[in-house]
Design a protein around this motif. Structure first.
Motif, PDB file in Angstrom:
ATOM      1  N   ASP A   4     -12.549  -4.518   7.665  1.00 24.39           N
ATOM      2  CA  ASP A   4     -11.580  -5.399   7.016  1.00 24.39           C
ATOM      3  C   ASP A   4     -11.855  -5.507   5.519  1.00 24.39           C
ATOM      4  O   ASP A   4     -10.921  -5.532   4.694  1.00 24.39           O
ATOM      5  N   GLY A   5     -13.140  -5.536   5.133  1.00 19.97           N
ATOM      6  CA  GLY A   5     -13.466  -5.632   3.702  1.00 19.97           C
ATOM      7  C   GLY A   5     -13.034  -4.401   2.937  1.00 19.97           C
ATOM      8  O   GLY A   5     -12.525  -4.497   1.805  1.00 19.97           O
ATOM      9  N   GLU A   6     -13.260  -3.224   3.516  1.00 19.82           N
ATOM     10  CA  GLU A   6     -12.862  -1.990   2.860  1.00 19.82           C
ATOM     11  C   GLU A   6     -11.348  -1.899   2.712  1.00 19.82           C
ATOM     12  O   GLU A   6     -10.834  -1.423   1.680  1.00 19.82           O
ATOM     13  N   ILE A   7     -10.620  -2.351   3.735  1.00 18.81           N
ATOM     14  CA  ILE A   7      -9.158  -2.319   3.662  1.00 18.81           C
ATOM     15  C   ILE A   7      -8.663  -3.239   2.556  1.00 18.81           C
ATOM     16  O   ILE A   7      -7.723  -2.897   1.807  1.00 18.81           O
ATOM     17  N   MET A   8      -9.295  -4.422   2.431  1.00 15.55           N
ATOM     18  CA  MET A   8      -8.881  -5.337   1.365  1.00 15.55           C
ATOM     19  C   MET A   8      -9.160  -4.743  -0.012  1.00 15.55           C
ATOM     20  O   MET A   8      -8.369  -4.935  -0.963  1.00 15.55           O
ATOM     21  N   GLU A   9     -10.274  -3.999  -0.179  1.00 18.38           N
ATOM     22  CA  GLU A   9     -10.552  -3.339  -1.458  1.00 18.38           C
ATOM     23  C   GLU A   9      -9.513  -2.267  -1.770  1.00 18.38           C
ATOM     24  O   GLU A   9      -9.093  -2.087  -2.923  1.00 18.38           O
ATOM     25  N   ILE A  10      -9.103  -1.528  -0.720  1.00 19.37           N
ATOM     26  CA  ILE A  10      -8.084  -0.493  -0.927  1.00 19.37           C
ATOM     27  C   ILE A  10      -6.775  -1.117  -1.391  1.00 19.37           C
ATOM     28  O   ILE A  10      -6.124  -0.627  -2.352  1.00 19.37           O
ATOM     29  N   LEU A  11      -6.368  -2.203  -0.737  1.00 15.31           N
ATOM     30  CA  LEU A  11      -5.102  -2.850  -1.108  1.00 15.31           C
ATOM     31  C   LEU A  11      -5.184  -3.464  -2.506  1.00 15.31           C
ATOM     32  O   LEU A  11      -4.202  -3.415  -3.284  1.00 15.31           O
ATOM     33  N   ALA A  12      -6.352  -4.035  -2.850  1.00 15.85           N
ATOM     34  CA  ALA A  12      -6.505  -4.622  -4.195  1.00 15.85           C
ATOM     35  C   ALA A  12      -6.452  -3.536  -5.263  1.00 15.85           C
ATOM     36  O   ALA A  12      -5.843  -3.718  -6.341  1.00 15.85           O
ATOM     37  N   ALA A  13      -7.087  -2.372  -4.995  1.00 12.55           N
ATOM     38  CA  ALA A  13      -7.051  -1.274  -5.962  1.00 12.55           C
ATOM     39  C   ALA A  13      -5.641  -0.717  -6.111  1.00 12.55           C
ATOM     40  O   ALA A  13      -5.225  -0.334  -7.233  1.00 12.55           O
ATOM     41  N   TYR A  14      -4.889  -0.659  -5.024  1.00 16.59           N
ATOM     42  CA  TYR A  14      -3.505  -0.164  -5.111  1.00 16.59           C
ATOM     43  C   TYR A  14      -2.642  -1.119  -5.930  1.00 16.59           C
ATOM     44  O   TYR A  14      -1.788  -0.679  -6.730  1.00 16.59           O
ATOM     45  N   ASP A  15      -2.854  -2.437  -5.736  1.00 19.20           N
ATOM     46  CA  ASP A  15      -2.082  -3.395  -6.516  1.00 19.20           C
ATOM     47  C   ASP A  15      -2.420  -3.268  -8.004  1.00 19.20           C
ATOM     48  O   ASP A  15      -1.567  -3.524  -8.871  1.00 19.20           O
ATOM     49  N   LEU A  16      -3.667  -2.858  -8.308  1.00 20.91           N
ATOM     50  CA  LEU A  16      -4.071  -2.726  -9.693  1.00 20.91           C
ATOM     51  C   LEU A  16      -3.530  -1.457 -10.333  1.00 20.91           C
ATOM     52  O   LEU A  16      -3.053  -1.476 -11.479  1.00 20.91           O
ATOM     53  N   THR A  17      -3.568  -0.324  -9.619  1.00 26.97           N
ATOM     54  CA  THR A  17      -3.154   0.959 -10.196  1.00 26.97           C
ATOM     55  C   THR A  17      -1.713   1.325  -9.885  1.00 26.97           C
ATOM     56  O   THR A  17      -1.046   2.003 -10.679  1.00 26.97           O
ATOM     57  N   GLY A  18      -1.258   0.955  -8.710  1.00 24.11           N
ATOM     58  CA  GLY A  18       0.085   1.328  -8.302  1.00 24.11           C
ATOM     59  C   GLY A  18       0.207   2.777  -7.913  1.00 24.11           C
ATOM     60  O   GLY A  18       1.322   3.289  -7.743  1.00 24.11           O
ATOM     61  N   SER A  19      -0.905   3.516  -7.790  1.00 22.33           N
ATOM     62  CA  SER A  19      -0.874   4.930  -7.468  1.00 22.33           C
ATOM     63  C   SER A  19      -1.753   5.176  -6.245  1.00 22.33           C
ATOM     64  O   SER A  19      -2.873   4.649  -6.152  1.00 22.33           O
ATOM     65  N   LEU A  20      -1.252   6.004  -5.324  1.00 27.33           N
ATOM     66  CA  LEU A  20      -2.014   6.296  -4.125  1.00 27.33           C
ATOM     67  C   LEU A  20      -3.253   7.115  -4.453  1.00 27.33           C
ATOM     68  O   LEU A  20      -4.345   6.847  -3.937  1.00 27.33           O
ATOM     69  N   ARG A  21      -3.100   8.158  -5.308  1.00 23.95           N
ATOM     70  CA  ARG A  21      -4.232   9.019  -5.617  1.00 23.95           C
ATOM     71  C   ARG A  21      -5.259   8.292  -6.467  1.00 23.95           C
ATOM     72  O   ARG A  21      -6.470   8.478  -6.293  1.00 23.95           O
ATOM     73  N   ALA A  22      -4.820   7.476  -7.426  1.00 26.06           N
ATOM     74  CA  ALA A  22      -5.769   6.723  -8.247  1.00 26.06           C
ATOM     75  C   ALA A  22      -6.544   5.733  -7.388  1.00 26.06           C
ATOM     76  O   ALA A  22      -7.754   5.550  -7.563  1.00 26.06           O
ATOM     77  N   THR A  23      -5.864   5.120  -6.463  1.00 24.69           N
ATOM     78  CA  THR A  23      -6.550   4.187  -5.553  1.00 24.69           C
ATOM     79  C   THR A  23      -7.557   4.930  -4.689  1.00 24.69           C
ATOM     80  O   THR A  23      -8.666   4.436  -4.434  1.00 24.69           O
ATOM     81  N   ALA A  24      -7.201   6.150  -4.260  1.00 25.41           N
ATOM     82  CA  ALA A  24      -8.120   6.931  -3.432  1.00 25.41           C
ATOM     83  C   ALA A  24      -9.366   7.294  -4.205  1.00 25.41           C
ATOM     84  O   ALA A  24     -10.488   7.285  -3.660  1.00 25.41           O
ATOM     85  N   GLU A  25      -9.232   7.620  -5.507  1.00 24.65           N
ATOM     86  CA  GLU A  25     -10.399   7.956  -6.313  1.00 24.65           C
ATOM     87  C   GLU A  25     -11.280   6.733  -6.532  1.00 24.65           C
ATOM     88  O   GLU A  25     -12.513   6.837  -6.524  1.00 24.65           O
ATOM     89  N   LEU A  26     -10.665   5.559  -6.724  1.00 25.11           N
ATOM     90  CA  LEU A  26     -11.461   4.350  -6.955  1.00 25.11           C
ATOM     91  C   LEU A  26     -12.214   3.903  -5.705  1.00 25.11           C
ATOM     92  O   LEU A  26     -13.359   3.434  -5.790  1.00 25.11           O
ATOM     93  N   THR A  27     -11.623   4.037  -4.535  1.00 24.20           N
ATOM     94  CA  THR A  27     -12.230   3.519  -3.297  1.00 24.20           C
ATOM     95  C   THR A  27     -12.961   4.583  -2.509  1.00 24.20           C
ATOM     96  O   THR A  27     -13.631   4.272  -1.532  1.00 24.20           O
ATOM     97  N   GLY A  28     -12.850   5.847  -2.886  1.00 25.25           N
ATOM     98  CA  GLY A  28     -13.586   6.904  -2.209  1.00 25.25           C
ATOM     99  C   GLY A  28     -13.018   7.269  -0.860  1.00 25.25           C
ATOM    100  O   GLY A  28     -13.793   7.524   0.080  1.00 25.25           O
ATOM    101  N   CYS A  29     -11.728   7.299  -0.720  1.00 23.04           N
ATOM    102  CA  CYS A  29     -11.118   7.688   0.550  1.00 23.04           C
ATOM    103  C   CYS A  29      -9.914   8.574   0.274  1.00 23.04           C
ATOM    104  O   CYS A  29      -9.576   8.851  -0.878  1.00 23.04           O
ATOM    105  N   SER A  30      -9.238   8.990   1.342  1.00 25.10           N
ATOM    106  CA  SER A  30      -8.093   9.856   1.197  1.00 25.10           C
ATOM    107  C   SER A  30      -6.873   9.039   0.784  1.00 25.10           C
ATOM    108  O   SER A  30      -6.744   7.861   1.128  1.00 25.10           O
ATOM    109  N   HIS A  31      -5.977   9.708   0.019  1.00 23.88           N
ATOM    110  CA  HIS A  31      -4.757   9.024  -0.379  1.00 23.88           C
ATOM    111  C   HIS A  31      -3.843   8.763   0.818  1.00 23.88           C
ATOM    112  O   HIS A  31      -3.002   7.881   0.795  1.00 23.88           O
ATOM    113  N   HIS A  32      -4.039   9.572   1.915  1.00 22.78           N
ATOM    114  CA  HIS A  32      -3.283   9.295   3.140  1.00 22.78           C
ATOM    115  C   HIS A  32      -3.714   7.970   3.772  1.00 22.78           C
ATOM    116  O   HIS A  32      -2.874   7.233   4.305  1.00 22.78           O
TER     117      HIS A  32
END
Length: 523
Positions: A4-32
């Motif tokens: 749950d914590g990792e998912i919340m970090e992913i959603l927070a990073a997406y709200d900050l960048t607005g990009s799937l690939r940028a969020t994937a690079e920040l959180t260390g996971c796939s853009h899918h």
């Protein structure tokens, strides 16, 4: 799978960048992965809820629901799997079992019986039922269990059968324990209460109506095959059987007598009625004192019509006569009034005797049917008595001389009985002689000699003294060794032909007791 914590970090990073690939690079996971969680949040699904996937049983789900509905939720998963295979199902039996379990759970939720709490009123309802009691001497017993609804007061009375007279006697005792009778009595549809059902309406037994009229109560019955309509007493029966019937779970030993079972029931009632109830948070015995003023009074005399024919116990023998046969009752009922009835048919027919006392009707005796001239007797009904056999006389001294003789011991008593049986003469003289010998040779020795005389039938004059001499221990003993022998010598032959001396010889150390010497000593 993300926490749950990792998912919340992913959603927070997406709200900050607005990009799937940028969020994937920040959180260390796939853009899918970022796209999946963002889509789930936009769809309103809970965080980390697994995505719904198609199952192999989904095309056959309508048919499974139909089978569950038709069988009222009882269809087996293995039978349903065989039917599905015949319809072209290619999944495993495990998938079938999972689908059947889910459909059954949903079906039960839609068909569950909703119970509304029963708000009882003081003095209104009493429920009673029966449970299988323990076996005593190979005979099965019955537990009569009553439950007063408002106070939760429980009564357990052991019975020997479930016939109408036994049930009426138990109800009478129940009312007297409670201190009154309620307005309604609820029970099952047994033959003793309901004889038949016409268009769903129970037809009452006439004996039950007479009983209810006598006590001023209304007897009602629950719905057939519906224990939940009287669930309070059902739970009381379950609790009573768990505690009173010997099982491995309670380590209770078998009952040897019916009285032991009655005492166990009394102890059980004291325990459960003095314990705080989990619903009311009060003791049932305390609540009963508040409910008693709402119970109406009962007649002082019990309803005895169903108990049988009235009989009065004679004042000198605890026996009553019923249909030309005699049957015993406890001795404390001398002069009392009892009720006698027959129960059963054939070789197992029984005669039941009931006494109505201050505590209500109580069964006091139960016998097998007997024929005229052969009374049915229970030894426990005749305490302190024994069967008199002709010839078995009670030896009792009537004079001082007789008492002195009988005081010698059991041998003197046996000698008296045997000598009298053989018609011995001058017994009083021989008894006085025995008393005199006891003063010389000792009481124990004379008592043994009297027993020996009785055993061998020696009652003539002088027999007792002879036996006593034979059994008296001598002061000198003779034994053979290497220098001496017990063989008789020839020294006595020298006296042959010689005149006998005139002087008196000195007696030897062996003393011989005769009747003449004892008589002289007595004089």
């Amino acid at each position: 799978m993300k926490s749950d914590g990792e998912i919340m970090e992913i959603l927070a990073a997406y709200d900050l960048t607005g990009s799937l690939r940028a969020t994937a690079e920040l959180t260390g996971c796939s853009h899918h992965t970022v796209a999946k969680h963002v889509a789930a949040r936009d769809a309103g699904r809970p965080i980390a809820e697994p995505a719904a996937r198609d199952r192999v049983t989904d095309p056959f789900l309508p048919k499974i629901e139909e089978w569950v509905q038709t069988s009222n939720g009882r269809i087996r998963a293995d039978k349903a799997h065989d039917k599905l295979v015949a319809l072209g199902y290619e999944g495993s039996e495990r998938s079938t079992r999972r689908a059947i379990a889910q459909v059954k759970a949903a079906w039960r939720l839609g068909h569950v019986r909703v119970h509304r709490p029963w708000i009882t009123e003081p003095g209104m309802w009493l429920q009673y039922d029966f449970g299988d009691g323990p076996r005593i001497g190979g005979v099965k017993t019955v537990l009569f269990v009553a439950w007063l609804a408002w106070s939760r007061f429980r009564i357990v009375i052991p019975l020997k059968d479930r016939t109408a007279p036994s049930v009426f006697a138990a109800l009478d005792r129940c009312f007297r324990i409670l201190g009154g009778a309620p307005t309604y009595v609820l029970t099952d549809n047994e033959k003793s209460v309901t004889t038949a059902h016409v268009a769903g309406v129970p037809v009452r037994n006439q004996q039950t109506l007479d009983f209810a009229r006598h006590y001023g109560v209304t007897v009602l019955t629950c719905q057939p095959a519906d224990p939940a309509s009287k669930g309070g007493v059902e739970a009381a029966v379950k609790l009573a059987k768990a505690d009173l019937v010997p099982k491995d779970t309670n380590l209770r030993t078998d009952y040897s007598t019916f009285t032991e079972l009655e005492e166990a029931c009394e102890a059980f009632m004291d325990h459960v009625n003095q314990r705080e109830h989990r619903i009311t948070r009060r003791k049932p015995a305390t609540m009963l004192t508040e409910e008693q003023p709402r119970l109406h009074r009962i007649p002082g005399a019990a309803h005895t019509v169903a108990f049988g024919l009235a009989r009065t116990v004679p004042e000198n023998t605890p026996m009553v006569t019923f249909e030309n046969g005699q049957y015993s009752v406890p001795a404390h009922l001398l002069g009392a009034r009892v009720f006698v009835r027959a129960h059963g048919t054939g070789p197992g027919e029984q005669i039941i005797i009931v006494h109505h006392g201050p505590a209500g009707p109580v069964e006091v005796a139960r016998h097998r049917r007997t024929r005229p001239g052969s009374p049915a007797i229970c030894d426990e009904h005749f305490p302190g008595t024994r069967t008199r056999i002709p010839g078995d006389y009670t030896v009792k001294a009537r004079t001082a001389d007789e008492a002195e003789f009988l005081a010698l011991g059991e041998g003197a008593r046996t000698w008296l009985i045997e000598a009298a049986a053989t018609g011995a003469q001058r017994m009083n003289v021989k008894m006085a002689e025995a008393v005199t010998l006891a003063k010389i040779a000792g009481t124990a020795a004379v008592d043994r000699a009297l027993g020996t005389a009785a055993l061998h039938g020696r009652f003539a004059h002088g027999d007792l003294a002879s036996i006593l001499n034979a059994t008296t221990q001598r002061t000198t003993t003779h034994a053979a060794n290497e220098t001496t022998s017990l063989t008789q010598g020839t020294s006595a032959w020298a006296a042959i032909g010689n005149p006998a001396p005139n002087h008196t010889t000195t007696p030897t150390s062996d003393t011989t007791i005769t009747a003449d010497t004892t008589a002289e000593d007595a004089r």
